[in-house]
Design a protein around this motif. Structure first.
Motif, PDB file in Angstrom:
ATOM      1  N   ILE A  35       0.867  -1.190   0.000  1.00 21.77           N
ATOM      2  CA  ILE A  35       0.000   0.000   0.000  1.00 21.77           C
ATOM      3  C   ILE A  35       0.902   1.237   0.000  1.00 21.77           C
ATOM      4  N   GLU A  38       1.024   7.107   1.639  1.00 25.38           N
ATOM      5  CA  GLU A  38      -0.050   8.036   1.990  1.00 25.38           C
ATOM      6  C   GLU A  38      -1.326   7.295   2.337  1.00 25.38           C
ATOM      7  N   ASP A  39      -1.669   6.248   1.550  1.00 22.45           N
ATOM      8  CA  ASP A  39      -2.885   5.481   1.841  1.00 22.45           C
ATOM      9  C   ASP A  39      -2.725   4.679   3.133  1.00 22.45           C
ATOM     10  N   GLY A  42      -2.566   7.364   6.250  1.00 22.65           N
ATOM     11  CA  GLY A  42      -3.758   8.177   6.414  1.00 22.65           C
ATOM     12  C   GLY A  42      -3.451   9.498   7.106  1.00 22.65           C
TER      13      GLY A  42
END
Length: 897
Positions: A35, A38-39, A42
């Motif tokens: 992932i 940034e994702d 969060g």
């Protein structure tokens, strides 16, 4: 229950670090690999990304390295669906353990004081993570359990979010945490956060936990989100600490307020080397909490000076066995409550490897701790001794035996100087001040201060406030130390006698000081004191004055240096050293010291005292009569005594303000109760008339008035001589007046019957009291001046008769042994204009004499050939290879009408 594992800060550090390492590895492997940063992060991404951008190593590090422990755990919890099932379940169930570990982690990593339960809770939290994903944690726990002595390297980290500059040290109570002081912590922290009290002092007996409380409070204030401070600075004046092996010296310890200022400044600027004033300038406008530990080891005046020098933006937190007076809010710290003392005993016993004491029955623990007075230091000290192999049974039959046991273990490790101090206190059999100790021993002041620190830290002595001022502490032997010295190590009789003899000298010196001040308050030996606190320093200054007269400035300056190290702001130190320097001809140094004394003067009277001595120095040594007169006026305006009038009058005369000067000299002469001062004033008056006569004759060209002035001065002194007074300076001044009278009388165009009578009276006084004039240094010039009278064309017959009688008497007088030596008669065998040789049977090679040795005849500068002249002379034998030399030469006198 988990087995007990000894945990220090460094062992906790490596355990928590291994937990963070495992967790970040899990985050990288199972989340960030699949992932985007940034994702995955969060809401935590922006903060972590900013940290990464500010780090030079960001290119080689995963963003997980820039997450806090709590943040990293939260990210993992949010992505449990991508984690192995057993790991996700473990993270969810152990969230409470993580919440328990985070504050412990912050305290460990950022140097905050540990809580009593931190070690157990950290081990329990990390031990709760048991799946295969926590490999580093498992290895660390196993290593810690297998090797209790392992102390991994620990480097304290600066907290990235800290906004307050500080230099707080790591606490020394990490092993156990701080027991039983929560109420005091809240109370002191509340005062500091409200900032209504400029000075807060934590007081209590030695070893009661003042330092631990101050450090705990300072850290609490540091972490409080509403803290008003921009800077928290800590300095300790402790010079020794307690270890498993006993009391050891702290390397590079700060010993005084000056050193404290430097240490505090370096916490802000690495290369700071300034004074207290420089520190004040640096902290001006910066909201600062200044914590000084172990304040009782420095001079109370130094503390007050520090408080007055630093800016209002500084709040003070002190620890001290005694307070500093009315300026502070005092927080008194007493023994631990029973429950806390018992818990400390068990915990420390466990940490120090004496488990049998950690598992004693409660009633036995209570018995032991009670005998240790519930004192944290006594508890630790006792267990350290037991851990070192000492017999515990010797300590428990009574408090006295326990303390004596502790005294023995400390005493045997002491240097010579603390033992000397103990011997002095034992010999005196009373409490004493630090300054009194300094004059009863030859130990240097800095070494003495360290020795007293050593005794305080070893609980050999106590500090108690002086009954007259809380700014001064008195040093008293503890009962345990007294009993130990009496029974085990009694000082030798010769040592005790020496101490008592020095104390007697000190007492006598103070009596003499008071007597001197009463007899003549401005005598050099009359050292003034502001309070009893100054008496030891005054004693050293009086010894310095005595030494300067007996053995020179070297020994004297050693004494003034010691006085300065004891009492640097005491103006008499500068005043006395200036007096000694002036007497030794060190003009510039003396001037600087007098000005320094004036800056330190604490009132009009002290400034007037300094002005009196400074005036004398300026006039006599610095040849600055004008400035000297200003200070002499200041002294006289304050004291208005015969002594100050005499000084001012003499200086005015020297400065050619003769009429005003004579007024002060007359006042001094009439009001002086002391015979010596009366003579000094009278001599000054005689000199003033002679100076006035010289000015009237040479400058104003008024010879008759000059002659009357000279006679006025002579007659003033003559009355004193006629009364039987013997004083060399007075008789010398009288001869000066007589010479001035003769010179004016024999000058061209001066004729007066009154003047003739006055000359006759003067010659009659000299003839009548010639035995009083013999020791005056001008006596040897008398024949020359009388010869001037005899050669004067209009000399009266009575005057001529007196002059002849004086000369005849003088020939006998000067031949007396011990006055001028044997008077010989010879002839000038050669004359070269500026020197010549005398022929005499005793000296076949002749006697050398310079023109300057001739009395009288060359007064008018005539070029006369002296070859063949019959003369009187006195010769000094020379080395075997040199001619003898004539001390003086008197030409044959030719009478005239």
């Amino acid at each position: 229950m988990l087995p007990y594992t000894r945990m220090t800060r460094s062992r906790l550090y490596v355990l928590i670090d291994s937990f963070e390492s495992d967790m970040r590895g899990i985050l990288d492997r199972y989340v960030l690999e699949y992932i985007s940063d940034e994702d995955a992060l969060g809401n935590n991404f922006d903060k972590a990304n900013l940290r990464r951008a500010a780090d030079d190593r960001s290119a080689s590090l995963s963003i997980s390295a820039f997450l806090d422990l709590q943040e990293a755990y939260d990210v993992l919890n949010r992505h449990r669906e991508v984690l192995p099932e057993e790991l996700g379940t473990e993270l969810r169930k152990n969230t409470a353990l993580l919440n328990q570990l985070v504050p412990i982690r912050n305290r460990v990593m950022h140097g905050r004081p540990l809580q009593p339960s931190d070690a157990e809770n950290a081990v329990a939290s990390c031990s709760g993570f048991t799946t295969r994903y926590w490999k580093a944690v498992k290895e660390t726990l196993d290593h810690l359990a297998a090797d209790p002595a392992w102390e991994p390297a620990f480097e304290r980290q600066a907290k990235r979010t800290e906004k307050i500059l500080h230099n707080l040290p790591l606490p020394e109570y990490d092993e156990t945490g701080l027991f039983g002081r929560s109420t005091h912590c809240k109370k002191v922290a509340s005062y500091l956060l409200k900032r209504r009290e400029p000075i807060i002092t934590i007081t209590g007996e030695g070893g009661i936990g003042k330092t631990a409380l101050a450090l705990e409070v300072a850290n609490n204030v540091l972490d409080d989100p509403d803290s008003p401070y921009e800077c928290i600075l800590w300095v300790s004046l402790k010079t020794e600490r307690l270890t498993a092996n006993g009391v050891v010296e702290i390397s590079g310890a700060v010993a005084d307020i000056t050193g404290a200022a430097s240490a505090l400044g370096r916490a802000v600027v690495n290369d700071f080397a300034g004074s207290t004033a420089d520190l004040a300038e640096m902290l001006d406008g910066i909201e600062t909490l200044l914590v000084i530990d172990n304040l009782e080891t420095v001079n109370g005046a130094e503390v007050l000076s520090l408080y007055e020098t630093l800016p209002p933006s500084v709040t003070f937190l002190f620890t001290s066995r005694v307070g500093i007076g009315q300026f502070e809010r005092k927080i008194e710290l007493g023994p631990l409550e029973d429950r806390d003392a018992d818990s400390l005993f068990r915990r420390f016993a466990k940490e120090r490897g004496v488990e049998r004491f950690a598992t004693l029955k409660p009633e036995l623990v209570r018995q032991i701790v009670s005998q240790l007075r519930n004192s944290p230091l006594a508890i630790r000290w006792y267990l350290l001794s037991v851990a070192a192999g000492e017999r515990p049974d010797l300590a428990l039959s009574s408090q006295e035996i326990l303390l004596e046991f502790c005294v023995r273990s400390v005493y045997e490790r002491m240097d010579v100087q603390p033992k000397v101090i103990l011997g002095i206190l034992f010999a005196l059999d009373r409490d004493t001040s630090f300054d009194e100790l300094a004059i009863l021993t030859d130990i240097l002041v800095d070494d003495l201060r360290r020795a007293v620190h050593s005794l305080l830290n070893g609980s050999m002595v106590n500090l108690e406030p002086d009954s007259k001022t809380e700014l001064v502490s008195r040093i008293r032997l503890t009962e345990a130390a007294r009993g130990f010295l009496r029974k085990v190590e009694p000082p030798q009789g010769a040592f005790v006698e020496q101490v008592l003899r020095r104390e007697l000298e000190f007492r006598k010196s103070d009596e003499h000081r008071r007597a001197d001040q009463q007899a003549r308050q401005l005598a050099p030996n009359s050292v003034r004191v502001r309070s009893d606190f100054d008496k030891p320093t005054a004693h050293l200054l009086r010894l310095a004055l005595l030494a300067s007269r007996k053995s020179g400035t070297g020994d004297a300056l050693k004494l003034t240096e010691k006085a300065r190290s004891l009492n640097p702001e005491y103006w008499e130190v500068d005043r006395v050293e200036a007096f000694i320097a002036s007497s030794a001809g060190q003009v510039e140094q003396a001037t600087a010291l007098y000005r320094s004394a004036l800056r330190k003067a604490d009132g009009e009277e002290s400034a007037a005292v300094i002005a009196y001595y400074f005036a004398g120095h300026l006039a006599r040594k610095a040849h600055d009569v004008e400035t000297g007169i200003e200070f002499a006026r200041q002294a006289h305006e304050h004291f208005d005594t015969a002594e100050t009038a005499q000084q001012l009058g003499s200086m005015l005369v020297w400065g050619h303000e003769i009429e005003e000067g004579q007024e002060y000299l007359i006042s001094a002469f009439e009001e002086a109760e002391d015979g010596r001062l009366r003579l000094i004033a009278l001599t000054g008056l005689v000199d003033s008339w002679t100076r006035w006569a010289e000015r009237l004759w040479k400058i104003d060209k008024r010879p008759l008035e000059a002659a009357r002035s000279a006679y006025t001065g002579f007659s003033l002194g003559a009355r004193e001589v006629a009364a039987g007074t013997v004083d060399v300076r007075l008789t010398n001044s009288l001869l000066e007046s007589a010479y001035m009278l003769i010179r004016v009388t024999t000058s061209a165009g001066v004729e007066s019957e009154k003047l003739t009578r006055e000359v006759e009276e003067a010659m009659n006084v000299i003839l009548t009291h010639r035995t009083l004039f013999l020791n005056a240094k001008l006596w040897v010039r008398l024949p020359g001046f009388i010869g001037m009278l005899l050669r004067h064309s209009r000399v009266a017959l009575p005057v001529k008769a007196l002059c002849t009688a004086i000369l005849r008497a003088n020939e006998v007088d000067v031949a007396e042994p011990g006055v001028l030596g044997e008077v010989l008669i010879g002839r000038v065998s050669a004359w070269r204009g500026t020197f010549g040789f005398i022929s005499h049977p005793r000296y076949p090679d002749g006697v050398f004499f310079p023109a300057s040795a001739i009395e009288g005849l060359l007064e008018r500068g005539e070029n006369i050939d002296l070859k063949g002249q019959e003369i009187q002379f006195s010769a000094t034998p020379s080395d075997k290879d040199a001619r003898p030399r004539a001390d003086w030469v008197r030409l044959a006198i030719q009478g005239g009408d």
